[in-house]
Structures are given as structure tokens and as C-alpha cells.
Design a protein around this motif. Sequence first.
Motif, mmCIF file in Angstrom:
data_model
loop_
_atom_site.group_PDB
_atom_site.id
_atom_site.type_symbol
_atom_site.label_atom_id
_atom_site.label_comp_id
_atom_site.label_asym_id
_atom_site.label_seq_id
_atom_site.Cartn_x
_atom_site.Cartn_y
_atom_site.Cartn_z
ATOM 1 N N VAL A 93 -11.393 3.231 -8.121
ATOM 2 C CA VAL A 93 -11.620 3.429 -6.825
ATOM 3 C C VAL A 93 -12.660 2.567 -6.565
ATOM 4 N N LYS A 94 -12.203 1.198 -5.592
ATOM 5 C CA LYS A 94 -13.383 0.463 -5.140
ATOM 6 C C LYS A 94 -14.371 0.837 -3.724
ATOM 7 N N ALA A 95 -15.414 1.615 -4.088
ATOM 8 C CA ALA A 95 -16.332 2.091 -3.015
ATOM 9 C C ALA A 95 -16.843 0.875 -2.249
ATOM 10 N N VAL A 96 -17.185 -0.097 -3.055
ATOM 11 C CA VAL A 96 -17.719 -1.138 -2.395
ATOM 12 C C VAL A 96 -17.116 -2.484 -3.175
ATOM 13 N N ASP A 97 -16.409 -3.242 -2.150
ATOM 14 C CA ASP A 97 -15.516 -4.305 -2.646
ATOM 15 C C ASP A 97 -16.072 -5.842 -2.432
ATOM 16 N N SER A 98 -17.149 -6.318 -3.100
ATOM 17 C CA SER A 98 -17.439 -7.751 -3.235
ATOM 18 C C SER A 98 -17.905 -8.080 -1.859
ATOM 19 N N ILE A 99 -19.070 -7.324 -1.433
ATOM 20 C CA ILE A 99 -19.552 -7.586 0.060
ATOM 21 C C ILE A 99 -20.685 -8.610 -0.089
ATOM 22 N N SER A 100 -21.095 -9.499 0.799
ATOM 23 C CA SER A 100 -22.187 -10.459 0.727
ATOM 24 C C SER A 100 -22.760 -10.350 2.357
ATOM 25 N N PHE A 122 -25.608 -0.966 10.140
ATOM 26 C CA PHE A 122 -24.506 -0.839 9.115
ATOM 27 C C PHE A 122 -23.470 0.030 9.460
ATOM 28 N N LEU A 123 -22.352 -0.421 10.107
ATOM 29 C CA LEU A 123 -21.577 0.519 10.655
ATOM 30 C C LEU A 123 -20.144 0.752 9.842
ATOM 31 N N GLY A 124 -19.396 1.901 9.803
ATOM 32 C CA GLY A 124 -18.064 2.292 9.288
ATOM 33 C C GLY A 124 -17.922 3.534 9.576
ATOM 34 N N PRO A 125 -16.784 3.888 9.099
ATOM 35 C CA PRO A 125 -16.201 5.346 8.986
ATOM 36 C C PRO A 125 -16.672 5.763 7.991
ATOM 37 N N ASN A 126 -16.269 7.121 7.806
ATOM 38 C CA ASN A 126 -16.683 8.041 6.402
ATOM 39 C C ASN A 126 -15.962 7.515 5.738
ATOM 40 N N GLY A 127 -16.629 7.341 4.184
ATOM 41 C CA GLY A 127 -15.883 6.926 3.284
ATOM 42 C C GLY A 127 -15.902 5.180 2.936
ATOM 43 N N ALA A 128 -16.503 4.520 4.005
ATOM 44 C CA ALA A 128 -16.356 2.902 4.089
ATOM 45 C C ALA A 128 -17.379 2.351 2.990
ATOM 46 N N GLY A 129 -18.227 3.007 2.487
ATOM 47 C CA GLY A 129 -19.076 2.301 1.490
ATOM 48 C C GLY A 129 -20.365 2.089 1.969
ATOM 49 N N LYS A 130 -20.921 2.821 2.893
ATOM 50 C CA LYS A 130 -22.125 2.613 3.464
ATOM 51 C C LYS A 130 -23.316 3.025 2.726
ATOM 52 N N THR A 131 -22.780 4.475 2.595
ATOM 53 C CA THR A 131 -24.014 5.119 1.728
ATOM 54 C C THR A 131 -24.110 4.575 0.219
ATOM 55 N N ILE A 179 -18.376 -2.367 8.169
ATOM 56 C CA ILE A 179 -17.648 -2.132 6.816
ATOM 57 C C ILE A 179 -16.525 -1.068 6.840
ATOM 58 N N HIS A 180 -15.368 -1.589 6.047
ATOM 59 C CA HIS A 180 -14.332 -0.497 6.043
ATOM 60 C C HIS A 180 -13.487 -0.672 4.786
ATOM 61 N N HIS A 181 -13.294 0.527 4.081
ATOM 62 C CA HIS A 181 -12.603 0.384 2.736
ATOM 63 C C HIS A 181 -13.330 -0.663 1.934
ATOM 64 N N GLY A 182 -14.701 -0.393 1.907
ATOM 65 C CA GLY A 182 -15.436 -1.335 1.067
ATOM 66 C C GLY A 182 -15.603 -2.779 1.460
ATOM 67 N N SER A 183 -15.099 -3.360 2.447
ATOM 68 C CA SER A 183 -15.014 -4.820 2.703
ATOM 69 C C SER A 183 -15.731 -4.931 3.991
#
Length: 331
Positions: free
Chosen positions: A41-48, A59-68, A234-238
Motif C-alpha cells: 500500500v503506497k501511503a506516499v507515492d514519490s512526492i517532491s 498541506f491539503l487532502g482527504p483522509n488517507g491521502a498521505g498528509k500525516t 495531495i491525494h492517494h499519496g500523489s
Amino acid sequence: MSASKSAVVIQNLRKTYQVHEREAGLGAALRSLVSRKSRDVKAVDSISFSVDMGEMVGFLGPNGAGKTTTLKMLSGLLYPTSGEARVLGYVPSRRERAFLSQMTLVMGQRNQLVWDIPAIDSFELNREVYRVPVAQYKQTLDELVELLDLGKLLTKPVRNLSLGERMKCEIAGALLHRPRVLFLDEPTIGLDVTMQRRIRLFVAEYNRRYGATVLLTSHYMADVEALCKRVVVIHHGSILFDGDLTALVERFSPHKTIHVKLADENQDFGAYGEVISREEGQVVLRVPKADTARVTGQLLANMEIHDLTVEDTPIDEVIEQVFAQPKEGRA
């Protein structure tokens, strides 16, 4: 942004968890003892992205997006699977004292204060942990007491404080060592409107006084609008968007809403735009931004109305539209 003036630099940061799976039932449970199935499961997917010194970024996104997960990697609580993160030039996962003494992570409704003793005793403990000189500690504490109106709260056991009072003490305790970088994860969650505003004013003043860098997550868009000119979505880790808040609105909200207070409730507004709602003598229209001036002019000239106001789409709705974009249309 150049690394030399950046407080936070993230390059291709990734966090992947291995999750074990099995079907329901006793037989599946027994089989899983011998052969376990798992998936990544990719919680955070190669962000820069990077954050400048003294900048406040939403730093915005829905629950489970990878923010925390991202904030935990930046504060050194989690090791990244791959990629690189640097905060003030330090690698967070190394947890060096010089790094820890210059950053803080505040997570809404997560306790750092000891429950059964007064907040001031937990503050003293934090002073010892961070080795803050007594004179600096007293000066900082006095400033925090003034800014957050903590005077009557410090001697109460934490368990006797309301949620809003406790959150103010939690924030004060996290800032006694005057961190240069603040990672704020839902700092106003569950608070009433008055307390949310007080926390926002405090964060803005702390940023002004100390030039602190702030990376803020919040589901309350009023927090973001009040504090942050720039947002990273961020959404789905991206990452879906990184830029000015106004540019986000311009890109993903091509409409304005026109609120019309009616003089005659029998008037037909269908020719002027999309009727969003109509009740109790008021009509709300959605029109393309390019047509706003023309439509408002026609309404005032041709219709019997008491009042008219034009508004941008609420940020909450804009963010929902960002999440609804097809993958190929994302920034």
C-alpha cells in the motif's frame, strides 16, 4: 526554490506499507499460518516539493491521502521507503538533537501533556528535555501565556481542561523551545469557531515574531485561507496541485455564484445562469466567470431585485473539484 533558502526539501519521497490479507473463516486463518498473502500500500507515492524559510504552506487532502504520513517522515517518526527529505539541512530519520531542538509536530487531539498533573509541570519537563536555558524558558513562557491567554490554565490538571483549553496548552508546550519549523496536523480539529480563530491568530503571530516555517494540514478551510498563500494538495499519496491558493481557485473553479434577493418571487432566472437554489425570496445562480459582469448588469437592468452579491466558489468546493479531476488532468 533553492535548497539554501528552503527549510523543507522533499525529493521523490515514498512510504510503502506491506499489508497482510486473508479471507474470513477458520480455514483461511489456519492457511495464513503457513502461507501469508500480502500487498503493498503506497501511503506516499514519490512526492517532491520544498518550503521556504518563514513560509506558511497549507498541506491539503482527504483522509488517507498521505498528509500525516508525510509529516511523520518530516519529523523523523517514520523512515521513508525511498527518496529524500531534509529539514533545515538535517535528515529527519536520524533524529539528531540539533534537528529535534529546531522543529515540532503538533497533532490535533493527540496528547503530549501528562494527564493528571498541571500543564506547567509538563512544561518544566519539556524545558529539561530540550535543555532550554531558564531565562529563555521564562521569556518564551510569558510570551505564550500572553498570546494564548493561558494564565488561569497552567495550574489546573490537564484532565480538567476543556478541549480548547487543552489544545492551547498542547501548542504552548510544543513551542517552548522556540522551534524554527512547525508541522501542524489538524491543530484546530474539534474546536469551536472562536477557539479556531484564536489558534489561527496565534500561529500567524508566532510566524511573524520568529520567522518560523509552517506546514499546516486542516480540514477547516478557514485555517488555510487565513494563514497560507500557497497550498500543496495531495491525494492517494500523489501531489495534485502545488501553487498559490488563488491560482487553485482560478484553475479548478471556472464559475462564480450570484446571490439575488428578490422583489418579485415569480421572476424567471433560468436565462441568466444555472439556478443552484431558490428559496425564501432568494435565488443563487452559477455563471461562468467570463460572463459575470454581463449577467449582473442584465439582472440589475431587467429584473426587480432588492440586492445582489457576487462570490467566488467556496474553497471547500474547489478542493472537492480538485479531487474529482481525472488523473491525466492533474498538476
